[in-house]
Design a protein around this motif. Structure first.
Motif, PDB file in Angstrom:
ATOM      1  N   VAL A  92      -5.646   1.766   0.590  1.00 21.71           N
ATOM      2  CA  VAL A  92      -5.011   0.703   1.370  1.00 21.71           C
ATOM      3  C   VAL A  92      -4.091  -0.134   0.480  1.00 21.71           C
ATOM      4  N   THR A  93      -4.497  -0.371  -0.760  1.00 23.09           N
ATOM      5  CA  THR A  93      -3.653  -1.124  -1.693  1.00 23.09           C
ATOM      6  C   THR A  93      -2.418  -0.319  -2.070  1.00 23.09           C
ATOM      7  N   THR A  94      -2.612   0.972  -2.293  1.00 21.64           N
ATOM      8  CA  THR A  94      -1.489   1.841  -2.652  1.00 21.64           C
ATOM      9  C   THR A  94      -0.455   1.882  -1.537  1.00 21.64           C
ATOM     10  N   ASP A  95      -0.921   2.013  -0.286  1.00 22.04           N
ATOM     11  CA  ASP A  95       0.002   2.058   0.857  1.00 22.04           C
ATOM     12  C   ASP A  95       0.777   0.747   0.982  1.00 22.04           C
ATOM     13  N   LEU A  96       0.087  -0.372   0.779  1.00 22.35           N
ATOM     14  CA  LEU A  96       0.763  -1.670   0.849  1.00 22.35           C
ATOM     15  C   LEU A  96       1.828  -1.795  -0.234  1.00 22.35           C
TER      16      LEU A  96
ATOM     17  N   LEU B  81       0.471 -10.739   1.312  1.00 23.88           N
ATOM     18  CA  LEU B  81      -0.674  -9.895   1.653  1.00 23.88           C
ATOM     19  C   LEU B  81      -0.894  -8.847   0.574  1.00 23.88           C
ATOM     20  N   CYS B  82       0.188  -8.270   0.100  1.00 28.12           N
ATOM     21  CA  CYS B  82       0.106  -7.257  -0.951  1.00 28.12           C
ATOM     22  C   CYS B  82      -0.480  -7.854  -2.230  1.00 28.12           C
ATOM     23  N   MET B  83      -0.051  -9.057  -2.590  1.00 26.82           N
ATOM     24  CA  MET B  83      -0.545  -9.701  -3.812  1.00 26.82           C
ATOM     25  C   MET B  83      -2.035 -10.006  -3.722  1.00 26.82           C
ATOM     26  N   LEU B  84      -2.458 -10.595  -2.606  1.00 24.80           N
ATOM     27  CA  LEU B  84      -3.866 -10.973  -2.485  1.00 24.80           C
ATOM     28  C   LEU B  84      -4.766  -9.744  -2.390  1.00 24.80           C
ATOM     29  N   ARG B  85      -4.272  -8.691  -1.744  1.00 26.56           N
ATOM     30  CA  ARG B  85      -5.029  -7.435  -1.721  1.00 26.56           C
ATOM     31  C   ARG B  85      -5.160  -6.863  -3.134  1.00 26.56           C
ATOM     32  N   CYS B  86      -4.092  -6.964  -3.903  1.00 28.96           N
ATOM     33  CA  CYS B  86      -4.132  -6.486  -5.294  1.00 28.96           C
ATOM     34  C   CYS B  86      -5.116  -7.303  -6.127  1.00 28.96           C
ATOM     35  N   LEU B  87      -5.131  -8.615  -5.905  1.00 26.98           N
ATOM     36  CA  LEU B  87      -6.074  -9.460  -6.632  1.00 26.98           C
ATOM     37  C   LEU B  87      -7.508  -9.016  -6.369  1.00 26.98           C
TER      38      LEU B  87
ATOM     39  N   SER C 110       2.232 -11.048   8.118  1.00 24.27           N
ATOM     40  CA  SER C 110       2.826  -9.952   7.347  1.00 24.27           C
ATOM     41  C   SER C 110       4.084  -9.384   7.989  1.00 24.27           C
ATOM     42  N   SER C 111       4.550  -9.997   9.098  1.00 20.40           N
ATOM     43  CA  SER C 111       5.783  -9.521   9.731  1.00 20.40           C
ATOM     44  C   SER C 111       7.026 -10.028   8.997  1.00 20.40           C
ATOM     45  N   THR C 112       6.852 -11.011   8.112  1.00 21.82           N
ATOM     46  CA  THR C 112       7.968 -11.531   7.326  1.00 21.82           C
ATOM     47  C   THR C 112       7.963 -10.897   5.938  1.00 21.82           C
ATOM     48  N   VAL C 113       9.101 -10.961   5.272  1.00 18.76           N
ATOM     49  CA  VAL C 113       9.213 -10.375   3.934  1.00 18.76           C
ATOM     50  C   VAL C 113       8.244 -11.043   2.964  1.00 18.76           C
ATOM     51  N   ASP C 114       8.248 -12.371   2.956  1.00 14.70           N
ATOM     52  CA  ASP C 114       7.369 -13.081   2.029  1.00 14.70           C
ATOM     53  C   ASP C 114       5.904 -12.924   2.421  1.00 14.70           C
ATOM     54  N   GLY C 115       5.628 -12.896   3.725  1.00 15.79           N
ATOM     55  CA  GLY C 115       4.252 -12.720   4.172  1.00 15.79           C
ATOM     56  C   GLY C 115       3.694 -11.368   3.761  1.00 15.79           C
ATOM     57  N   PHE C 116       4.514 -10.318   3.877  1.00  8.48           N
ATOM     58  CA  PHE C 116       4.055  -8.995   3.469  1.00  8.48           C
ATOM     59  C   PHE C 116       3.811  -8.955   1.960  1.00  8.48           C
TER      60      PHE C 116
END
Length: 372
Positions: A225-229, A176-182, A167-173
């Motif tokens: 946690v999803t909202t913060d992401l 992570l946000c997408m999969l958490r949303c799923l 998650s330190s990269t733009v695409d990685g973050f």
């Protein structure tokens, strides 16, 4: 007083040529091109509420039909060919071709069959003289598709997937946000990819509006946690979108809204990365995207959430669809069987099993059964 010209002009009722929606006087041949125009420009137009995915799927069906005709029945390719020449036997041959030569699954065959059913209904409404032909299309039998078991992730497997993302990269973050949303929302792939900024509410009470099948929308609450992401992603990790894609939440490397195929590749990549530490993540019943939705439903059920509530969160039309998520995890099944074995006994389950081996007569066996 009527003139001679008025008297000699035939009336509309007696002309023998009714309009498209007329009462059956129009018996002229209808070409395949005209029939497809009716289907896509009138019945399946987005303005009627038809899903864009349904329209694309039906277009793919007829593109495949054209490819089939090029090799098997080229004489039917001219656009002036009457639609009735594309009879049920030809459609059945086309469906067999998809199954045997293209390797399509029974579920995919049924999707292709549905396109011809929609064509039959469209023709039946507008051309009464094609009623028999329309019925022949509607009578094409569906293929029996085996129920596909889509697996779900145990909690530790889910955490392993999230931890495997850099998650330190733009695409990685973003990933992570997408999969958490799923996992949070139980969204379908198309619902997540179609998510727009106007569908998000990140202030209290935080929630997201998902637009599902059949034009139906539903509201799903968001965890903190999803909202913060999402806030962090929109502020610092969202790529600059191209023109026409500004309102989409998740943007790919080229500035386009992320597609379902792109989401699948991303999820599969992170699933494979997590499997290096947890090889069980490679079990065949797990789907890189669909298993997140299945996991949400299964975890909700295991947490004691009622089936109607799960149905509302997932956007299921039929309760029967939600019922399949009642399966217990292997761990819970194991505990349930252990409790059964040790029922009404102060001894551990292994001790109860041992007493079964110490029967010396039938009465002791009956007494043991009575204690269960």
């Amino acid at each position: 007083m009527a003139t001679m010209n008025d008297q000699s002009r035939p009336s509309a009722a007696g002309s023998g040529r009714a309009g498209r929606g007329g009462g059956g006087g129009d018996a002229r041949p209808v070409t395949l091109a005209e029939a497809l125009g009716v289907l896509f420009e009138q019945d399946l137009h987005p303005a009627t509420g038809t899903s864009r995915h349904t329209i694309d799927s039906y277009k793919t069906t007829f593109r495949l039909l054209v490819r089939f005709l090029e090799h098997r029945r080229p004489e039917l390719l001219p656009p002036s060919t009457p639609v009735e020449r594309f009879d049920a036997s030809l459609i059945e041959a086309f469906l067999r071709y998809l199954r045997q030569e293209r390797g399509c699954s029974p579920a995919t065959i049924n999707v292709r069959r549905a396109a011809f059913g929609s064509l039959g209904r469209a023709l039946q409404r507008r051309y009464p003289h094609l009623t028999a032909y329309s019925h022949s299309l509607l009578a094409i039998r569906s293929r029996k598709a085996p129920e596909v078991l889509v697996g779900y992730f145990e909690l530790r497997e889910l955490e392993a997937i999230f931890k495997a993302i850099d998650s330190s990269t733009v695409d990685g973050f973003r990933d992570l946000c997408m999969l958490r949303c799923l996992y949070n929302t139980g969204a379908r792939a198309s619902e997540l990819c179609g998510l727009r900024l106007s569908d998000l509410r990140l202030c209290e009470p935080a929630h997201v509006v998902l637009h599902g099948k059949g034009g139906k929308s539903r509201t799903v609450p968001l965890w903190s946690v999803t909202t913060d992401l999402l806030r962090a992603y929109l502020k610092a990790a969202r790529r600059t979108p191209k023109a026409g894609h500004e309102d989409f939440v998740f943007i790919g490397r080229r500035g386009n809204a992320l597609t379902r195929q792109g989401l699948y590749k991303i999820a599969r990549l992170h699933l494979q990365a997590a499997a290096r530490k947890l090889p069980q993540l490679l079990r065949p019943e797990l789907h890189p995207v669909c298993s997140f939705r299945h996991t949400t439903a299964t975890h909700l059920w295991m947490a004691g959430v009622s089936l109607p509530e799960i149905q509302d969160i997932l956007g299921h039309v039929r309760p029967e669809t939600t019922m399949r998520y009642r399966a217990l995890s292997l761990e819970r099944k194991r505990h349930a069987l252990d409790r059964l074995l040790a029922l009404r006994s102060n001894k551990p389950h292994w001790a109860v099993a041992q007493t079964a081996l110490e029967w010396t007569n039938s009465q002791q066996a009956i007494d043991w059964l009575e204690r269960l």
